[in-house]
Write a protein that holds these residues in place. Structure first.
Motif, PDB file in Angstrom:
ATOM      1  N   ARG A  55      -3.616  -2.712   2.563  1.00  0.00           N
ATOM      2  CA  ARG A  55      -2.366  -2.193   2.151  1.00  0.00           C
ATOM      3  C   ARG A  55      -1.161  -3.221   2.745  1.00  0.00           C
ATOM      4  NH1 ARG A  55      -1.855   4.064   2.867  1.00  0.00           N
ATOM      5  NH2 ARG A  55      -3.788   4.822   2.276  1.00  0.00           N
ATOM      6  N   PRO A  56      -0.172  -3.411   2.118  1.00  0.00           N
ATOM      7  CA  PRO A  56       0.842  -4.251   2.599  1.00  0.00           C
ATOM      8  C   PRO A  56       1.346  -3.928   3.882  1.00  0.00           C
ATOM      9  CG  PRO A  56       1.379  -3.432   0.219  1.00  0.00           C
ATOM     10  CD  PRO A  56       0.095  -2.846   0.638  1.00  0.00           C
ATOM     11  N   THR A  57       1.503  -2.631   4.102  1.00  0.00           N
ATOM     12  CA  THR A  57       1.821  -2.171   5.607  1.00  0.00           C
ATOM     13  C   THR A  57       0.780  -2.817   6.618  1.00  0.00           C
ATOM     14  OG1 THR A  57       0.650  -0.074   5.242  1.00  0.00           O
ATOM     15  CG2 THR A  57       3.171  -0.133   4.797  1.00  0.00           C
ATOM     16  N   SER A  58      -0.305  -3.083   6.296  1.00  0.00           N
ATOM     17  CA  SER A  58      -1.433  -3.390   7.292  1.00  0.00           C
ATOM     18  C   SER A  58      -1.075  -4.925   7.304  1.00  0.00           C
ATOM     19  CB  SER A  58      -2.935  -3.164   6.710  1.00  0.00           C
ATOM     20  OG  SER A  58      -2.864  -1.813   6.750  1.00  0.00           O
ATOM     21  N   TYR A  59      -0.881  -5.763   6.315  1.00  0.00           N
ATOM     22  CA  TYR A  59      -0.607  -7.037   6.470  1.00  0.00           C
ATOM     23  C   TYR A  59       0.631  -7.337   6.857  1.00  0.00           C
ATOM     24  CZ  TYR A  59      -4.441  -8.077   3.032  1.00  0.00           C
ATOM     25  OH  TYR A  59      -5.617  -8.309   2.664  1.00  0.00           O
ATOM     26  N   ALA A  60       1.680  -6.904   6.644  1.00  0.00           N
ATOM     27  CA  ALA A  60       3.057  -6.677   7.373  1.00  0.00           C
ATOM     28  C   ALA A  60       2.678  -6.440   9.077  1.00  0.00           C
ATOM     29  CB  ALA A  60       4.057  -5.902   6.944  1.00  0.00           C
ATOM     30  N   ALA A  61       1.961  -5.736   9.231  1.00  0.00           N
ATOM     31  CA  ALA A  61       1.819  -5.246  10.897  1.00  0.00           C
ATOM     32  C   ALA A  61       1.143  -6.318  11.478  1.00  0.00           C
ATOM     33  CB  ALA A  61       1.194  -3.885  11.156  1.00  0.00           C
ATOM     34  N   GLU A 145       1.005  -8.969 -10.433  1.00  0.00           N
ATOM     35  CA  GLU A 145       1.773  -8.338 -11.381  1.00  0.00           C
ATOM     36  C   GLU A 145       1.044  -7.650 -12.483  1.00  0.00           C
ATOM     37  OE1 GLU A 145       4.668  -7.525 -11.806  1.00  0.00           O
ATOM     38  OE2 GLU A 145       5.977  -8.644 -10.865  1.00  0.00           O
ATOM     39  N   ARG A 146      -0.323  -8.380 -12.439  1.00  0.00           N
ATOM     40  CA  ARG A 146      -1.387  -7.702 -13.511  1.00  0.00           C
ATOM     41  C   ARG A 146      -2.286  -6.858 -13.040  1.00  0.00           C
ATOM     42  NH1 ARG A 146      -3.245 -13.725 -15.053  1.00  0.00           N
ATOM     43  NH2 ARG A 146      -4.822 -12.720 -16.290  1.00  0.00           N
ATOM     44  N   HIS A 147      -2.240  -6.506 -12.067  1.00  0.00           N
ATOM     45  CA  HIS A 147      -3.003  -5.245 -11.104  1.00  0.00           C
ATOM     46  C   HIS A 147      -2.938  -3.874 -11.907  1.00  0.00           C
ATOM     47  CE1 HIS A 147      -0.235  -2.215  -9.628  1.00  0.00           C
ATOM     48  NE2 HIS A 147       0.811  -3.411  -9.463  1.00  0.00           N
ATOM     49  N   ASP A 148      -4.104  -3.389 -12.012  1.00  0.00           N
ATOM     50  CA  ASP A 148      -4.370  -1.820 -12.593  1.00  0.00           C
ATOM     51  C   ASP A 148      -4.046  -0.960 -11.661  1.00  0.00           C
ATOM     52  OD1 ASP A 148      -6.667  -1.731 -11.264  1.00  0.00           O
ATOM     53  OD2 ASP A 148      -8.021  -1.864 -12.879  1.00  0.00           O
ATOM     54  N   ASP A 149      -4.545   0.561 -12.030  1.00  0.00           N
ATOM     55  CA  ASP A 149      -4.023   1.566 -11.450  1.00  0.00           C
ATOM     56  C   ASP A 149      -4.973   1.927 -10.174  1.00  0.00           C
ATOM     57  OD1 ASP A 149      -6.578   2.270 -12.498  1.00  0.00           O
ATOM     58  OD2 ASP A 149      -5.653   4.075 -13.782  1.00  0.00           O
ATOM     59  N   LYS A 150      -5.955   0.888  -9.956  1.00  0.00           N
ATOM     60  CA  LYS A 150      -6.739   0.856  -8.577  1.00  0.00           C
ATOM     61  C   LYS A 150      -5.636   0.536  -7.380  1.00  0.00           C
ATOM     62  CE  LYS A 150     -11.358  -0.063 -10.118  1.00  0.00           C
ATOM     63  NZ  LYS A 150     -12.497  -0.770 -10.206  1.00  0.00           N
ATOM     64  N   VAL A 151      -4.657  -0.163  -7.843  1.00  0.00           N
ATOM     65  CA  VAL A 151      -3.495  -0.449  -6.747  1.00  0.00           C
ATOM     66  C   VAL A 151      -2.233   0.422  -7.099  1.00  0.00           C
ATOM     67  CG1 VAL A 151      -2.226  -2.312  -5.498  1.00  0.00           C
ATOM     68  CG2 VAL A 151      -4.482  -2.744  -6.201  1.00  0.00           C
ATOM     69  N   ALA A 152      -2.045   1.366  -6.495  1.00  0.00           N
ATOM     70  CA  ALA A 152      -1.002   2.300  -6.896  1.00  0.00           C
ATOM     71  C   ALA A 152       0.492   1.492  -6.698  1.00  0.00           C
ATOM     72  CB  ALA A 152      -0.831   3.417  -5.902  1.00  0.00           C
ATOM     73  N   PRO A 153       1.555   1.557  -7.560  1.00  0.00           N
ATOM     74  CA  PRO A 153       2.669   0.869  -7.652  1.00  0.00           C
ATOM     75  C   PRO A 153       3.265   0.869  -6.305  1.00  0.00           C
ATOM     76  CG  PRO A 153       2.332   2.233  -9.440  1.00  0.00           C
ATOM     77  CD  PRO A 153       1.131   2.804  -8.687  1.00  0.00           C
ATOM     78  N   ASP A 154       3.239   1.993  -5.512  1.00  0.00           N
ATOM     79  CA  ASP A 154       3.809   2.028  -4.351  1.00  0.00           C
ATOM     80  C   ASP A 154       2.993   1.370  -3.197  1.00  0.00           C
ATOM     81  OD1 ASP A 154       1.932   3.824  -4.026  1.00  0.00           O
ATOM     82  OD2 ASP A 154       3.068   5.567  -3.007  1.00  0.00           O
ATOM     83  N   ARG A 155       1.904   0.765  -3.570  1.00  0.00           N
ATOM     84  CA  ARG A 155       0.968   0.113  -2.758  1.00  0.00           C
ATOM     85  C   ARG A 155       0.777  -1.302  -3.207  1.00  0.00           C
ATOM     86  NH1 ARG A 155      -4.250   3.427  -0.690  1.00  0.00           N
ATOM     87  NH2 ARG A 155      -4.839   1.510   0.109  1.00  0.00           N
TER      88      ARG A 155
END
Length: 274
Positions: A55-61, A145-155
């Motif tokens: 998750r972006p939050t993990s990388y940010a941490a 930007e070309r990701h599918d729904d396996k990566v939710a927009p908020d993640r």
């Protein structure tokens, strides 16, 4: 005269319960293990990204818990390398790059792509795959930007703070890759051939194929288990000095973690390199 490169030395992953009370001081909270490891080393391979999308939050941490000049290697997802086997990977790559890697900012180092032993060298497949890899953080963002729904927009993270070069390294385990034709494909794409030390289990190839040198030390006597002798570390230090003097940035990771040698060997190599 070539500009001097820089060498970074670290470990492959950092969450090893057996290291507690040895490398990690007794009583150190688990949440502070990355902070402690980063205070002793200069780089770490992120392994969790190989097994699942983070998750972006993990990388940010992870970015926030490490010094300003620290660098992470991010290991490419096994869905790409082991399940898709480098074929039909556009969406899989988009999902991987959207999962938060850009949150590392200036601490984003190379991407490591580790192939399974059963994957044989096929020139067209390798050439096509390497050609799809992004070479800048702006290109990472565009692909994400070309990701599918396996990566939710908020993640999903599909923006970068600034454009930086992106490097890649390939670790193969089939001897079919240890041929000049494979090295030529790597050179054509400026992708580093991983110099892997595996106690004789997998190919040990010392080839300069890209702008960086990438070394993975899995143990020279017993895979994942044996420590490196002072003499062996001296020899690796000498190799690193030669690459750096030639202007290459060097990344060295110890993966002989089974008996806890990895962080101690990494610190010993750092000491030798000054």
């Amino acid at each position: 005269m070539a500009e001097q490169g820089r060498v970074r030395v670290g470990i492959s992953g950092w969450r090893y319960p057996a290291w507690r009370g040895d490398f990690y001081p007794t009583g150190l909270p688990q949440r502070r293990e990355l902070e402690y490891a980063a205070s002793q080393l200069t780089s770490i391979e992120i392994n969790g990204s190989f097994y699942s999308l983070q998750r972006p939050t993990s990388y940010a941490a992870w970015r926030s818990e490490t010094p300003d000049d620290f660098v992470f290697t991010v290991k490419g997802g096994r869905y790409v390398t082991h399940l898709k086997r480098l074929v039909d990977v556009d969406t899989a790559l988009a999902n991987f790059f959207a999962s938060g890697v850009l949150a590392l900012g200036p601490k984003l180092g190379p991407f490591l792509w580790q192939l399974p032993e059963t994957l044989r060298f096929a020139p067209d497949v390798l050439d096509d795959f390497l050609g799809r890899l992004p070479r800048s953080t702006a290109a990472v963002a565009a692909l994400a930007e070309r990701h599918d729904d396996k990566v939710a927009p908020d993640r999903a993270l599909t923006t970068t703070d600034t454009d930086r070069p992106v490097r890649h390294a390939l670790e193969f385990r089939s001897p079919t890759f240890a041929v000049p034709e494979a090295m030529a494909v790597l050179r054509a794409h400026d992708v580093a051939c991983v110099f892997a030390d595996t106690a004789g289990r997998w190919p040990r190839v010392d080839e300069d194929t890209g702008p960086i040198r990438y070394v993975r030390l899995h143990g020279d006597q017993e895979l994942y288990a044996s420590g490196y002798t002072a003499r062996a570390l001296d020899e690796w230090a000498e190799r690193c000095r030669g690459w750096v003097a030639g202007g290459q940035d060097v990344f060295v990771y110890f993966d002989n973690d089974m008996k806890g040698f990895a962080p101690h060997d990494a610190m010993a190599l750092i000491a030798r390199l000054g």
